[in-house]
Enzyme design. Structure first.
Site, PDB file in Angstrom:
ATOM      1  N   VAL A  78      63.497  44.939  35.930  1.00  0.00           N
ATOM      2  CA  VAL A  78      63.008  43.824  35.126  1.00  0.00           C
ATOM      3  C   VAL A  78      62.095  42.983  36.012  1.00  0.00           C
ATOM      4  O   VAL A  78      62.458  42.660  37.155  1.00  0.00           O
ATOM      5  CB  VAL A  78      64.185  42.971  34.592  1.00  0.00           C
ATOM      6  CG1 VAL A  78      63.680  41.746  33.840  1.00  0.00           C
ATOM      7  CG2 VAL A  78      65.087  43.815  33.695  1.00  0.00           C
ATOM      8  N   GLU A 110      72.486  55.543  40.866  1.00  0.00           N
ATOM      9  CA  GLU A 110      72.701  55.061  42.229  1.00  0.00           C
ATOM     10  C   GLU A 110      72.267  53.604  42.277  1.00  0.00           C
ATOM     11  O   GLU A 110      71.309  53.216  41.612  1.00  0.00           O
ATOM     12  CB  GLU A 110      71.881  55.847  43.266  1.00  0.00           C
ATOM     13  CG  GLU A 110      72.350  57.260  43.510  1.00  0.00           C
ATOM     14  CD  GLU A 110      71.756  58.262  42.523  1.00  0.00           C
ATOM     15  OE1 GLU A 110      72.328  59.354  42.384  1.00  0.00           O
ATOM     16  OE2 GLU A 110      70.728  57.943  41.881  1.00  0.00           O
ATOM     17  N   ASN A 115      72.459  45.270  46.265  1.00  0.00           N
ATOM     18  CA  ASN A 115      71.971  44.815  44.960  1.00  0.00           C
ATOM     19  C   ASN A 115      73.159  44.358  44.099  1.00  0.00           C
ATOM     20  O   ASN A 115      73.605  45.046  43.193  1.00  0.00           O
ATOM     21  CB  ASN A 115      71.173  45.918  44.264  1.00  0.00           C
ATOM     22  CG  ASN A 115      70.423  45.408  43.055  1.00  0.00           C
ATOM     23  OD1 ASN A 115      70.719  44.355  42.508  1.00  0.00           O
ATOM     24  ND2 ASN A 115      69.433  46.180  42.621  1.00  0.00           N
ATOM     25  N   TYR A 122      76.231  46.662  35.880  1.00  0.00           N
ATOM     26  CA  TYR A 122      76.842  47.961  35.619  1.00  0.00           C
ATOM     27  C   TYR A 122      78.357  47.830  35.400  1.00  0.00           C
ATOM     28  O   TYR A 122      78.918  48.502  34.541  1.00  0.00           O
ATOM     29  CB  TYR A 122      76.529  48.939  36.751  1.00  0.00           C
ATOM     30  CG  TYR A 122      75.038  49.173  36.932  1.00  0.00           C
ATOM     31  CD1 TYR A 122      74.188  49.320  35.840  1.00  0.00           C
ATOM     32  CD2 TYR A 122      74.469  49.232  38.197  1.00  0.00           C
ATOM     33  CE1 TYR A 122      72.828  49.522  36.006  1.00  0.00           C
ATOM     34  CE2 TYR A 122      73.116  49.436  38.366  1.00  0.00           C
ATOM     35  CZ  TYR A 122      72.303  49.578  37.270  1.00  0.00           C
ATOM     36  OH  TYR A 122      70.949  49.772  37.425  1.00  0.00           O
TER      37      TYR A 122
END
Length: 153
Positions: A78, A110, A115, A122
């Site tokens: 994004v 992955e 991050n 997720y």
């Protein structure tokens, strides 16, 4: 009194004409971005490549590979100015819908351990860690591992 019309973001197939803009967003948000060539190769391979746009502005994109009952999310990004506004959630929801529609039973991806925002996204969707790829990503100081996540669709 004037009304401001807010355009609804639209998901569109990524085209060759989008690649310069996609690569520019990629370079702006990552220290080790995909190249224009990586995206061009994904289009040539007929992966599922989509952009999210509003009023012509590129908000985000994804690249999804589906084969043999499995899907692999290769890239979901994004643009910086559009982050933290629910667009990553919308894109991931579309990725999962499309993967199911194309016959995938499991979706893999992955993510960098560094991050944390992506990992939180997720986890909210129910992805679980299934492995680690040592030294998978280039990093400023050598290499960074990748966490392998999956979800049953």
């Amino acid at each position: 009194m004037s009304a401001v019309l807010k355009q609804t973001p639209r998901l569109e197939p990524m085209r060759e004409a989008d690649l310069a803009e996609v690569a520019a967003v990629e370079s702006a948000i990552y220290t080790h971005p995909w190249t224009r060539g990586n995206f061009a190769d994904s289009l040539r391979a007929r992966y599922q490549c989509f952009t999210l746009r509003s009023g012509g502005a590129l908000m985000g994109y994804f690249v999804l590979m589906v084969a043999a009952g499995e899907a692999h999310l290769l890239n979901l990004s994004v643009a910086a100015v559009h982050q933290r506004k629910g667009h990553g959630t919308a894109l991931l929801g579309e990725v999962m819908r499309l993967a199911r529609e194309l016959g995938a039973r499991t979706l893999f991806l992955e993510v960098r351990p560094s991050n944390l925002g992506a990992q939180a996204l997720y986890r909210r969707f129910g992805f679980r860690r299934v492995g680690v790829r040592r030294g998978y990503y280039p990093a400023n100081a050598g290499r960074e591992d990748a966490l392998v996540l999956s979800i049953v669709l």
